[in-house]
Write an enzyme that holds these catalytic residues in place. Structure first.
Site, short mmCIF file in Angstrom:
data_model
loop_
_atom_site.label_atom_id
_atom_site.label_comp_id
_atom_site.label_asym_id
_atom_site.label_seq_id
_atom_site.Cartn_x
_atom_site.Cartn_y
_atom_site.Cartn_z
N ASN A 175 7.95 -5.65 -1.12
CA ASN A 175 7.96 -4.59 -0.39
C ASN A 175 6.52 -4.37 0.23
OD1 ASN A 175 7.83 -2.13 1.19
ND2 ASN A 175 9.06 -1.02 -0.38
N GLU A 177 12.89 -9.61 1.34
CA GLU A 177 11.83 -8.30 1.77
C GLU A 177 12.78 -7.08 1.73
OE1 GLU A 177 9.87 -6.65 5.97
OE2 GLU A 177 10.83 -8.81 5.87
N HIS A 221 12.67 -2.59 1.57
CA HIS A 221 12.21 -1.34 2.11
C HIS A 221 13.07 -0.32 1.79
CE1 HIS A 221 9.21 -3.34 4.76
NE2 HIS A 221 10.11 -4.20 5.05
N LEU A 222 12.27 0.76 1.28
CA LEU A 222 13.15 1.94 0.94
C LEU A 222 13.92 2.68 2.22
CD1 LEU A 222 10.43 3.28 -1.22
CD2 LEU A 222 12.40 2.91 -2.35
N ARG A 237 4.95 11.24 -2.35
CA ARG A 237 4.61 10.88 -0.82
C ARG A 237 5.77 10.79 -0.18
NH1 ARG A 237 3.98 5.92 2.08
NH2 ARG A 237 3.11 6.34 4.27
N ALA A 242 3.37 -0.88 4.77
CA ALA A 242 2.76 -0.88 6.28
C ALA A 242 2.14 -2.37 6.68
CB ALA A 242 1.53 -0.04 6.18
N TYR A 273 11.21 8.50 1.33
CA TYR A 273 11.16 7.43 0.49
C TYR A 273 11.75 8.04 -0.94
CZ TYR A 273 7.74 5.69 3.90
OH TYR A 273 7.04 5.32 4.78
N PRO A 307 0.81 -1.13 0.07
CA PRO A 307 0.00 -0.06 0.11
C PRO A 307 0.76 1.21 0.02
CG PRO A 307 0.05 -0.85 2.19
CD PRO A 307 0.72 -2.01 1.26
N ASN A 308 0.25 2.28 -0.60
CA ASN A 308 0.72 3.82 -0.83
C ASN A 308 1.98 3.78 -1.62
OD1 ASN A 308 -1.12 5.06 0.98
ND2 ASN A 308 -0.25 3.94 2.54
N ARG A 335 13.11 4.12 12.59
CA ARG A 335 11.93 4.74 12.55
C ARG A 335 11.14 4.52 13.76
NH1 ARG A 335 9.06 4.70 7.00
NH2 ARG A 335 7.97 6.49 7.97
#
Length: 146
Positions: free
Chosen positions: A75, A99, A101-102, A19, A78, A24, A11-12, A108
């Protein structure tokens, strides 16, 4: 021709480039897809590159990868931190899973520190921005040769 490498995006991620670019980056998902495809030129593998905001759609594609793909790069965005369904779908695969992730989830918010998908993945690429996808492609090319 070998089976394709699947790259699935959660998502997103369709909003990449607009965004939160400070987190990102400015590359779009189309930019990333283009670079992944270029890395596969001259190999036996093609690319299946998809994005969905819907958990069930991602589950369907993971299940499809079980028989149609030589490797999976995912990826989950969320869903990384919430989806037992993605974890269960990944556990049904016998192909390598990376897996990706950016950002670095561990740098975080604390709720991002846990990943269900990591429990099923061979490895994780995180924190390198869009180049992480290219690193993941290189990793799965090595893994599928083994």
């Amino acid at each position: 021709m070998s089976k394709p490498i699947y790259v699935l995006n959660g998502p997103n991620l369709n909003l990449l480039g607009v965004r939160e670019p400070e987190i990102y980056g400015y590359d779009t998902l189309a930019d990333i897809e283009s670079r992944c495809a270029a890395l596969l030129e001259g190999t036996d593998h093609s690319l299946v590159f998809r994005q969905s905001n819907h958990e069930g759609q991602l589950v369907d594609w993971i299940q499809e990868a079980r028989t149609e793909a030589s490797a999976l790069i995912i990826n989950p965005a969320a869903y990384t931190h919430t989806s037992v369904a993605l974890y269960d779908a990944c556990k049904a695969l016998s192909i390598p899973i990376i897996e990706c992730h950016l950002s670095n989830p561990h740098a975080r918010e604390s709720f991002r520190h846990h990943s269900y998908v990591s429990l099923a993945a061979k490895g994780i690429v995180a924190g390198f921005g869009s180049i992480g996808y290219e690193l993941a492609i290189r990793a799965v090319l090595t893994l599928v040769k083994q």
